[in-house]
Design a protein around this motif. Sequence first.
Motif, PDB file in Angstrom:
ATOM      1  N   PHE A  38     -41.028  37.889 -10.718  1.00 10.87           N
ATOM      2  CA  PHE A  38     -41.018  38.672 -11.275  1.00 10.87           C
ATOM      3  C   PHE A  38     -42.113  39.839 -10.556  1.00 10.87           C
ATOM      4  O   PHE A  38     -41.648  40.785 -10.803  1.00 10.87           O
ATOM      5  CB  PHE A  38     -41.511  38.765 -12.308  1.00 10.87           C
ATOM      6  CG  PHE A  38     -40.177  38.034 -13.688  1.00 10.87           C
ATOM      7  CD1 PHE A  38     -39.335  38.738 -14.661  1.00 10.87           C
ATOM      8  CD2 PHE A  38     -40.287  37.035 -13.847  1.00 10.87           C
ATOM      9  CE1 PHE A  38     -39.032  38.342 -14.905  1.00 10.87           C
ATOM     10  CE2 PHE A  38     -39.724  35.737 -14.638  1.00 10.87           C
ATOM     11  CZ  PHE A  38     -38.387  36.699 -15.039  1.00 10.87           C
ATOM     12  N   LYS A 117     -43.119  40.350 -16.140  1.00  6.79           N
ATOM     13  CA  LYS A 117     -43.637  39.820 -17.572  1.00  6.79           C
ATOM     14  C   LYS A 117     -43.964  38.774 -18.217  1.00  6.79           C
ATOM     15  O   LYS A 117     -44.597  38.272 -18.801  1.00  6.79           O
ATOM     16  CB  LYS A 117     -42.132  40.403 -18.320  1.00  6.79           C
ATOM     17  CG  LYS A 117     -40.653  39.465 -18.151  1.00  6.79           C
ATOM     18  CD  LYS A 117     -40.285  39.490 -19.296  1.00  6.79           C
ATOM     19  CE  LYS A 117     -38.711  38.816 -18.550  1.00  6.79           C
ATOM     20  NZ  LYS A 117     -37.889  38.591 -19.724  1.00  6.79           N
ATOM     21  N   GLN A 118     -43.826  37.504 -16.586  1.00  8.57           N
ATOM     22  CA  GLN A 118     -43.941  36.542 -17.573  1.00  8.57           C
ATOM     23  C   GLN A 118     -43.932  35.363 -15.711  1.00  8.57           C
ATOM     24  O   GLN A 118     -43.646  35.646 -14.728  1.00  8.57           O
ATOM     25  CB  GLN A 118     -42.862  35.550 -17.964  1.00  8.57           C
ATOM     26  CG  GLN A 118     -42.530  34.624 -18.492  1.00  8.57           C
ATOM     27  CD  GLN A 118     -41.975  33.857 -18.773  1.00  8.57           C
ATOM     28  OE1 GLN A 118     -40.077  35.105 -19.701  1.00  8.57           O
ATOM     29  NE2 GLN A 118     -40.672  32.655 -19.297  1.00  8.57           N
ATOM     30  N   ASN A 125     -46.356  34.674 -20.134  1.00  8.32           N
ATOM     31  CA  ASN A 125     -45.514  36.181 -20.601  1.00  8.32           C
ATOM     32  C   ASN A 125     -46.760  37.414 -21.412  1.00  8.32           C
ATOM     33  O   ASN A 125     -46.517  37.718 -22.856  1.00  8.32           O
ATOM     34  CB  ASN A 125     -44.624  36.101 -21.503  1.00  8.32           C
ATOM     35  CG  ASN A 125     -43.507  37.892 -21.948  1.00  8.32           C
ATOM     36  OD1 ASN A 125     -44.209  38.900 -21.164  1.00  8.32           O
ATOM     37  ND2 ASN A 125     -42.166  37.541 -21.749  1.00  8.32           N
ATOM     38  N   THR A 141     -43.720  46.631 -20.977  1.00 14.78           N
ATOM     39  CA  THR A 141     -42.663  46.046 -21.031  1.00 14.78           C
ATOM     40  C   THR A 141     -41.683  45.273 -20.884  1.00 14.78           C
ATOM     41  O   THR A 141     -40.564  45.497 -21.843  1.00 14.78           O
ATOM     42  CB  THR A 141     -43.308  44.266 -22.027  1.00 14.78           C
ATOM     43  OG1 THR A 141     -42.988  45.033 -24.088  1.00 14.78           O
ATOM     44  CG2 THR A 141     -45.121  44.430 -22.387  1.00 14.78           C
ATOM     45  N   PHE A 142     -41.073  44.087 -19.912  1.00 13.45           N
ATOM     46  CA  PHE A 142     -39.857  43.282 -19.437  1.00 13.45           C
ATOM     47  C   PHE A 142     -38.666  44.757 -19.896  1.00 13.45           C
ATOM     48  O   PHE A 142     -37.956  45.388 -19.861  1.00 13.45           O
ATOM     49  CB  PHE A 142     -39.085  43.128 -21.134  1.00 13.45           C
ATOM     50  CG  PHE A 142     -39.830  42.424 -22.180  1.00 13.45           C
ATOM     51  CD1 PHE A 142     -41.001  42.160 -21.248  1.00 13.45           C
ATOM     52  CD2 PHE A 142     -39.668  42.445 -23.296  1.00 13.45           C
ATOM     53  CE1 PHE A 142     -42.121  41.314 -22.534  1.00 13.45           C
ATOM     54  CE2 PHE A 142     -41.005  41.747 -24.835  1.00 13.45           C
ATOM     55  CZ  PHE A 142     -41.986  41.392 -23.785  1.00 13.45           C
TER      56      PHE A 142
ATOM     57  N   ASN B  96     -43.894  41.051 -26.748  1.00 16.93           N
ATOM     58  CA  ASN B  96     -45.518  42.365 -27.044  1.00 16.93           C
ATOM     59  C   ASN B  96     -46.207  42.816 -27.200  1.00 16.93           C
ATOM     60  O   ASN B  96     -47.314  43.492 -26.836  1.00 16.93           O
ATOM     61  CB  ASN B  96     -43.985  43.226 -26.940  1.00 16.93           C
ATOM     62  CG  ASN B  96     -43.611  44.660 -26.567  1.00 16.93           C
ATOM     63  OD1 ASN B  96     -45.193  44.845 -25.419  1.00 16.93           O
ATOM     64  ND2 ASN B  96     -43.790  45.934 -27.265  1.00 16.93           N
ATOM     65  N   SER B 111     -48.489  31.400 -26.093  1.00 17.38           N
ATOM     66  CA  SER B 111     -47.340  31.699 -26.159  1.00 17.38           C
ATOM     67  C   SER B 111     -46.977  30.403 -26.243  1.00 17.38           C
ATOM     68  O   SER B 111     -46.436  29.035 -25.543  1.00 17.38           O
ATOM     69  CB  SER B 111     -47.042  32.109 -25.106  1.00 17.38           C
ATOM     70  OG  SER B 111     -47.902  32.899 -24.798  1.00 17.38           O
TER      71      SER B 111
END
Lengths: 249, 310
Positions: A38, A117-118, A125, A141-142, B96, B111
Amino acid sequence: MKILVPVKRVVDYNVKVRVKSDGTGVETAGVKMSMNPFDEIAVEEAVRLKEKGVATEIIAVSMGVAQCGETIRTALAMGADRGILVETDADLQPLAVAKMLKVLVDREQPTLVVMGKQAIDDDMNATGQMLAALLGWAQGTFASKVAIEGDKATVTREIDGGLETVALKLPAVVTTDLRLNEPRYASLPNIMKARKKPIETIKPADLGVDPAPRLTVIKVAEPPKRQAGKKVGSVAELVAKLKTEAKVI
Amino acid sequence: MTALVLLEHDAQGIKQPSRSAVAAAQKLGEVHALVTGTGVRAAAEAAAKLPGISKVLVADGADYAHALAEPLAALLVALAPSYDHLLAAATAVGKNVMPRAAALLDSQPISDIAGVEDADTFIRPIYAGNALATVKSSDAKKVITVRAASFDPVAPEGGSAAIADAPAAANPGTSSFVSAELSKSERPELTAARVVISGGRGMQAGENFKLLDPIADALGAAVGASRAAVDAGFVPNDYQVGQTGKIVAPDLYIAIGISGAIQHLAGMKDSKVIVAINKDEEAPIFQVADYGLVADLFTALPELQKELAG
Ligand SMILES: Cc1cc2nc3c(=O)[nH]c(=O)nc-3n(C[C@H](O)[C@H](O)[C@H](O)COP(=O)(O)OP(=O)(O)OC[C@H]3O[C@@H](n4cnc5c(N)ncnc54)[C@H](O)[C@@H]3O)c2cc1C
Ligand SMILES: Nc1ncnc2c1ncn2[C@@H]1O[C@H](COP(=O)(O)O)[C@@H](O)[C@H]1O
């Protein structure tokens, strides 16, 4: 405008990771390491913004062991202008990374931070959202599409039901999803050129951040293994087995 | 100890991943729920009916209409003093918002938890699910996203919680909603479906995903895809199952023309029964499939359609 791109050194995505027999983590000795996929996308996006004349300078930042310098070199070969290595053997978690990035952002004053993002090792993330929070900035994000106009970034995001577009006041943090772009391979001349680009090496203490982890890893275990089942000879046999043996249809 | 769960809702009520987050929260103690949006009275009432919730807080207002991270995180931070744990499902919204709230609370988020050991200790997958880490948090406030596939959702009905207004929080106003392009489908949601049928690069074209439709209809299945199929433009991004897409654990997962890369397996290997149809008998997907059929999908799918109809 300046763009800051944090790049993480992770176990290459093609490696089948193995849990250490003592349950303390996964085997990383002798394992191929690469830039988090990413983050490659993030570097590519920054380089494209520079090629379009939107960005003027790209700073790649990596935090961790000395070899993270190699990850920065990769970013430089892709087109970043200079690097900052925050060198530490500490087990870095997103909160510490975000805090250190915040200090660097305060110092460097970029208009945009583009990051993954991760990370495909810790699968957290979290870091981009956390950095945006600490800075009081907006977050996109994303992202699968980013457009910069004046003091605004328009970001298309991959969400559960499809796509969503948001407008962010700049400065802002953007985190990349897989379909934002396809990262380039660094050409040999660019790899050579990257060797001459500057990398500054500092320590967490220089940034005034205690990188100590907040999550203690008690153990790391192998997930339950799935047994390969049987091959069926025909569709008819498959449907019969699903009905009478597995009883799922 | 009290936990606050941020719920997501739609016209049908509280979404299933959020009900799984409530199930995870119940392992920690008393549970309150937070419902946000505009005109959310019905959603608040649906939340109040979830079993095991003692109070529903409602933040109704334009600031919350599109679940933007900045105002939602500010709201969670305003509510945080009353709670030890803040949770949400690990959906696009949860992922998010929650880390943003965590940073403002000087807490390291936890997470995508797949298990609760005790109030401080959680199990979470790392390395695309190739390892499970047990981690203990030293933070005062635990901020958590929940892997919905790992917790059976609480029932939609059975409880009767009190409903109260959440105190207002200032919207930082740094972002705004522009538009959304949502996939329309009469089918169940991927993360909630009892049966999922996914197509991969082997499907060759978006057009061919139509071959999956009658089968999905017959089975009441959701349709998913590998990243390769999404990247090739066969289907929209929200079909993607995997490490970086959706995590599903249906009773039955059918993989059609999918090789079985670890990143894909990460999203479906906890399914109860896995079926794979692939013309390559060496495809890694067969190593996790309960039933494997080595066949050309273009002959197998019409046959499967007939068998299910018959
Ligand atoms: C950072 C990162 C994250 C990723 N995240 C994800 C993710 O979340 N989800 C995901 O799925 N992937 C993800 N990937 C990609 C993953 O590594 C694989 O590339 C991808 O899953 C491959 O998709 P596929 O199996 O459809 O395609 P392929 O690997 O190309 O396999 C196609 C299969 O179809 C079979 N086939 C072809 N024609 C037929 C036919 N006529 N009949 C029957 N079978 C046929 C072939 O034998 C083959 O096995 C990620 C990769 C990276 C780097
Ligand atoms: N040690 C690190 N050095 C540089 N960037 C990092 C580091 N850790 C995380 N990041 C950035 O944060 C993103 C998300 O990581 P994570 O929150 O750990 O999943 C990564 O894709 C990187 O861009």
